[in-house]
Design an enzyme around this catalytic site. Sequence first.
Site, short mmCIF file in Angstrom:
data_model
loop_
_atom_site.label_atom_id
_atom_site.label_comp_id
_atom_site.label_asym_id
_atom_site.label_seq_id
_atom_site.Cartn_x
_atom_site.Cartn_y
_atom_site.Cartn_z
N TYR A 49 0.85 -1.20 0.00
CA TYR A 49 0.00 0.00 0.00
C TYR A 49 0.88 1.24 0.00
CZ TYR A 49 -5.02 -0.43 0.11
OH TYR A 49 -6.32 -0.57 -0.27
N GLU A 51 -0.60 4.87 -0.46
CA GLU A 51 -1.41 6.06 -0.76
C GLU A 51 -0.57 7.32 -0.62
OE1 GLU A 51 -4.97 6.04 1.62
OE2 GLU A 51 -5.78 4.34 0.53
N ASP A 194 -6.23 13.56 -25.39
CA ASP A 194 -6.25 12.15 -24.98
C ASP A 194 -5.56 11.35 -26.09
OD1 ASP A 194 -6.83 9.50 -24.53
OD2 ASP A 194 -8.93 9.84 -23.99
N THR A 220 -3.60 5.99 -22.21
CA THR A 220 -3.47 4.66 -21.64
C THR A 220 -2.04 4.20 -21.94
OG1 THR A 220 -4.32 3.74 -23.70
CG2 THR A 220 -5.88 3.96 -21.88
N LYS A 223 -1.96 0.38 -25.35
CA LYS A 223 -2.35 0.27 -26.77
C LYS A 223 -1.06 0.28 -27.61
CE LYS A 223 -7.00 2.08 -26.06
NZ LYS A 223 -7.11 2.81 -24.79
N ARG A 229 -1.94 -2.61 -18.75
CA ARG A 229 -3.20 -1.86 -18.79
C ARG A 229 -3.15 -0.78 -17.72
NH1 ARG A 229 -6.36 -4.68 -22.12
NH2 ARG A 229 -7.93 -3.06 -21.98
N1 DSN Z 1 -12.26 0.97 -25.51
C1 DSN Z 1 -11.00 1.46 -26.02
C2 DSN Z 1 -10.88 1.20 -27.49
O1 DSN Z 1 -11.07 0.05 -27.86
O2 DSN Z 1 -10.60 2.09 -28.26
C3 DSN Z 1 -10.82 2.86 -25.67
O3 DSN Z 1 -10.95 2.99 -24.30
#
Ligand code: DSN
Length: 413
Positions: A49, A51, A194, A220, A223, A229
């Site tokens: 933990y 925080e 984003d 994110t 990707k 993730r």
């Molecule tokens: N759901 C994702 C996508 O597949 O583009 C984006 O968060």
Amino acid sequence: MSNLSQSPIWAWLKAEQNRQNDHLELIASENYVHEDILKLQGSILTNKYAEGYPGKRYYGGCQYVDCIETYAIEQLCQIFNVSYANVQPHSGSSANLAALHALIKPGDKIMGLSLLEGGHLTHGSPVNFSGLWYTAGSYHLSSEGLLDYDLIMEQAMQFQPKVLIAGYSAYSRTIDWVAFRKIADQVGAYLLADISHISGLIATGLHPSPAGYADVITSTTHKTLRGPRGGVIMTNREDLSKKINSAIFPGTQGGPLLHVIAAKARCFELCQESTFFTYQKQILLNAQALSERLQHHGLKIISGGTDNHLLLISLADFEFTGLDLQRALERANITTNRNTIPGEKRSPQLTSGLRIGSPALTTRGFKEKEMVMIADWIADAIKNNCDPMVIADIGVKVAQLCHEIPLTRPWFV
Ligand code: DSN
């Protein structure tokens, strides 16, 4: 049950492993991670933990996790040329939630691209916190499916958002951050970029960076960045960095996931290796090969092509839906997702589009030659109205290709 191998979870894990190996993964937002990412995510860091932030924790025993989080922040700032970063968001949605929480108050106006045209749930969809807690408006694409900056200027001038959001889930063209900055300045809005889908391309200079134009950047890490993730938030503004940190903790999250942050840090290291640039270049070549070959078969690609890792096939002229095609391809072990398209006439459950992307198959080692084969199979499925005999034949070819080029990413079962 004392033995994991006797648990049904183990059997499902093995089945998923086989699925990943035997399917062609064309979902634009998915990828296969490096074994170091798996190792760190499965490490004892999950026990801790912490925080708070490095040097300012609410728990003892944080000396080593402080080093890891500080290092992750430094690496991320270096890659994207920003001064401040928060690596604690559990996901891209959490990052956007915190970014909006830091910038504005409930009820204030936000504006993003309509979800139906390629925007994201967290950019103002009425079924998401972003549309429920804020007053959300949408801007729209041109009839060719392109960002039209004069049109967006007009739409923003009319709506007067406090936050203008740029960055998409299903847009295949380059984003002009300078134009977005101009629009944001004109209406006195913060610009939130984003970059979840294109962060790998930006990290390697293959897509322009919003750094220096956007007030806040979210992403994110799983990707095109090919990490665990999770999410991140970046800014060059010290005043905003403090608000962003408070918006993550204690604003919207509790304890950070240090095992994931360690995996993010390793992902950031890997992003700076020369092989990552080569990988991103190949992602672009592969997406272009898919797009050109599909168009060679007379299929319509929204916006007429792609500049990035994904493309959207229009099925508006066919009787079957995006869902029908997604399901048919799934029977041939080709994994994709249906998507709405600009001017959509069907419901979001059915859709008139199919989104495909090249990041995962590029990781698998596929090049233009394989992309042309896959485009031929998808075109075959479409032109034959998803005929079961044709789909079965494609399935045989997919199995052969998966056998010839197996997934050599590390396996853990
Ligand atoms: N759901 C994702 C996508 O597949 O583009 C984006 O968060």
